[in-house]
Design an enzyme around this catalytic site. Structure first.
Site, PDB file in Angstrom:
ATOM      1  N   CYS A 130      18.852  -0.940 -17.685  1.00  0.00           N
ATOM      2  CA  CYS A 130      19.000  -1.488 -19.036  1.00  0.00           C
ATOM      3  C   CYS A 130      19.948  -2.680 -18.993  1.00  0.00           C
ATOM      4  CB  CYS A 130      19.533  -0.441 -20.010  1.00  0.00           C
ATOM      5  SG  CYS A 130      19.704  -1.118 -21.681  1.00  0.00           S
ATOM      6  N   GLY A 217       7.633  -7.870 -24.373  1.00  0.00           N
ATOM      7  CA  GLY A 217       6.477  -8.360 -25.119  1.00  0.00           C
ATOM      8  C   GLY A 217       5.561  -9.215 -24.258  1.00  0.00           C
ATOM      9  N   GLY A 265       5.077  -0.696 -24.490  1.00  0.00           N
ATOM     10  CA  GLY A 265       6.394  -0.763 -25.115  1.00  0.00           C
ATOM     11  C   GLY A 265       6.391  -1.463 -26.458  1.00  0.00           C
TER      12      GLY A 265
END
Lengths: 303, 265
Positions: A130, A217, A265
């Site tokens: 992350c 994205g 996602g």
């Protein structure tokens, strides 16, 4: 009748489509929209041992065909997850994967140790990648030794399969992938978000409260797909591909490249039913192209 | 909460940068309460990527309305949609205002700044149906920022307008106008929606006058239904202060629970 099942070796999936951690809440948020048991699986939001507040807002900013997030892994911690959320997830007939976080190796281990006593979890996904919890995007997945250290420790104590989620913010992702494989991970998932920032030109300051965020994205798909291409050629373990998947054709690019399954996602935010549509589109592709099993599509990329 | 992938635009009005779209969506209309919102998909392409949140401006049995100002690329594209086009919308989302029978026979105030007026046309009708006396305070930079003035008046609502430049109504901030008017009456409740500086001023007024106030907060949102944790505000809850999702537990919060200014740590 197309066979969409996928055998990862350690778990069998109903189909190759898994909803990705951090974009699917604890799963239940999507129950009003569709039957969650139709998914190949879903990965619940990253869990640290204790509850965490996450980052100060703004936490999100849009980028061209992408989203930069600096949510900062807020969450309920393992106890509340086990007591309040997991009992509801057990009723859903699909693979439930828990995304495991830690500030150090020991915390990853303590999360796994705690959850190992709980029924109804198919696998762990180690979130060592992350980019927006530590300063400057630091995380174990940036370093092959740090990756080896945390993966081998977790593998030693886990009774369940371990998927290691890799970061794209590295010079050579193959090196990190091989290190995780050597440490005994059962599979790899790649990639997490790309370290990014956005600047407010009126205020002349970073848009995000955390300054840094992770880009996801459609914008990142060519990069994440390239990394999957590089990794599948070098590792023996299954690879789960992700990054910018919003259609069946996007998922197929990953499967044809050699990913055994995919994670969806950011698309979940835009269309909560995105994963279900992708499953339908995979079925249609198989029927139209004479594949009886989706597994026959995997890794069929020509040179 | 449902997804309506093909809500047809059956009406459109515009005033300079402000737009009103009427959308045919019986399922969403039948469930909607004042203060709730919808997430509108701007395009089926990947730019702009995310849906945009809009308060429900009004509803009847079959249709809902959204009212917005062009503030960026998403609202710019949305403003170009025509009657007959369809939009993919999710809703109704969030928790709305408390506008029930307890307000019967009482004075209530709704303060809208600029496009923050959006949820109050629906709310005003609801309040009136419950027998409350509604006073609408509507402020903007200039008279062009008060396009809904005529509509509120035609529907018989008592309206108090202000403009920063004095081109319409009270010259100055709507919060100052409200403060002046509150010398003559004390409302049972204030509802507010608008830019953050206006909201903080209303919060002060409500604190000093001990008037229960509900604020509809605005935020950039990733999903609108609680999955992304992107739209948080510091809120007091069970004697605790934490980041709370505006989309799920709001967008309407009680004034006493909102922590307006984030203290740097």
């Amino acid at each position: 009748m197309t066979d969409l099942t996928i055998d990862l070796g350690f778990i069998k999936l109903k189909n190759p489509v898994i909803a990705a951690s951090g974009t699917f809440g604890y799963g239940l948020e999507f129950a009003p929209f569709f039957d969650l048991s139709k998914l190949g699986g879903f990965v619940v939001k990253g869990l640290y041992f204790s509850p965490r507040p996450g980052n100060p807002p703004p936490r999100l900013v849009e980028a061209p065909s992408g989203l930069i997030n600096a949510i900062g892994l807020p969450g309920v911690g393992v106890r509340r997850f086990a007591e309040e959320i997991l009992p509801q997830l057990r009723k859903i007939k699909t693979s439930i994967i828990v995304n495991v976080c830690g500030e150090n190796d020991e915390e990853y281990a303590s999360v796994v140790e705690f959850l190992d006593k709980e029924e109804g979890i198919s696998a762990y996904e180690l979130n060592i990648s992350c980019p927006n919890v530590e300063k400057d995007g630091l995380c174990p997945a940036l370093d092959s030794e740090a990756t080896f250290s945390v993966v081998s420790l977790v593998k030693k104590i886990s009774s369940r399969p371990v998927i290691t989620k890799l970061s794209p913010n590295v010079t050579d992702i193959v090196e990190i992938a091989l290190s995780a494989q050597e440490a005994g991970t059962d599979a790899l998932s790649l990639v997490n978000t790309l370290l990014a920032i956005s600047v407010d030109v009126e205020e002349r300051k970073p848009v995000l409260g955390n300054i840094f965020g992770g880009l996801s994205g459609p914008a990142i798909k060519p990069i994440s797909l390239r990394m999957v291409y590089q990794v599948v050629r070098r590792v023996k373990i299954p690879v789960i591909g992700m990054g910018g998947i919003s259609s069946g054709r996007d998922a197929l690019e990953y499967l044809i490249t050699g990913a055994k399954a995919v994670e969806v996602g950011t698309a979940n935010f835009i269309d909560p039913e995105a994963s279900i549509k992708i499953i339908e589109e995979l079925k249609d592709y198989c029927e139209e192209n004479g594949f009886e099993r989706i597994e026959d599509v995997i890794g069929t990329i020509k040179r | 909460m449902t997804k309506d992938p093909q809500a047809r635009i059956i009406g459109k009005e515009s005033w300079k940068d402000y737009y009103l779209l009427s959308l045919e969506s019986p399922r969403i209309a039948s469930q909607a309460h004042p203060g709730q919102f919808v997430m509108v998909r701007i395009t089926s392409h990947s730019y702009p990527l995310l849906r945009r949140p809009f308060s429900i401006h009004f509803k009847d049995e079959r249709n809902i309305e959204i009212f917005f100002k062009i503030t960026g690329s998403g609202t710019g594209i949305l403003s170009q949609k025509k009657s007959g086009d369809t939009l993919d919308i999710l809703g109704p989302l969030g928790k709305g205002f408390h506008a029930g029978e307890t307000l019967r026979g009482k004075d209530v105030v709704a303060v809208g700044g600029g496009r923050g007026i959006a949820p109050f046309y629906f709310l005003a009708h609801e309040l009136r149906s419950h027998g409350a006396a509604v006073k609408i305070f509507y402020g903007g930079k200039s008279h062009e920022d008060l396009p809904l003035k005529a509509k509120f008046e035609e529907n018989g609502f008592e309206l108090f307008c202000s403009t920063d430049d004095g081109s319409l109504g009270f010259k100055g901030l709507i919060s100052d106008y409200l403060q002046t008017e509150l010398q003559t009456f004390t409302p049972a409740r204030i509802f507010a929606c608008g830019p953050e500086p206006m909201m903080e001023k209303i919060a002060e007024i409500s604190r000093s006058g001990d008037i229960p106030t509900e604020f509809s907060l605005e935020s950039f949102m990733g999903c609108g239904f609680g999955a992304c944790w992107g739209c948080v505000k510091r809120i007091r809850k069970n004697n605790d202060e934490g980041w709370v999702k505006i989309c799920e537990e709001g967008p309407v919060f009680s004034g006493k629970d909102i922590i307006w200014t984030e203290v740097e740590k």
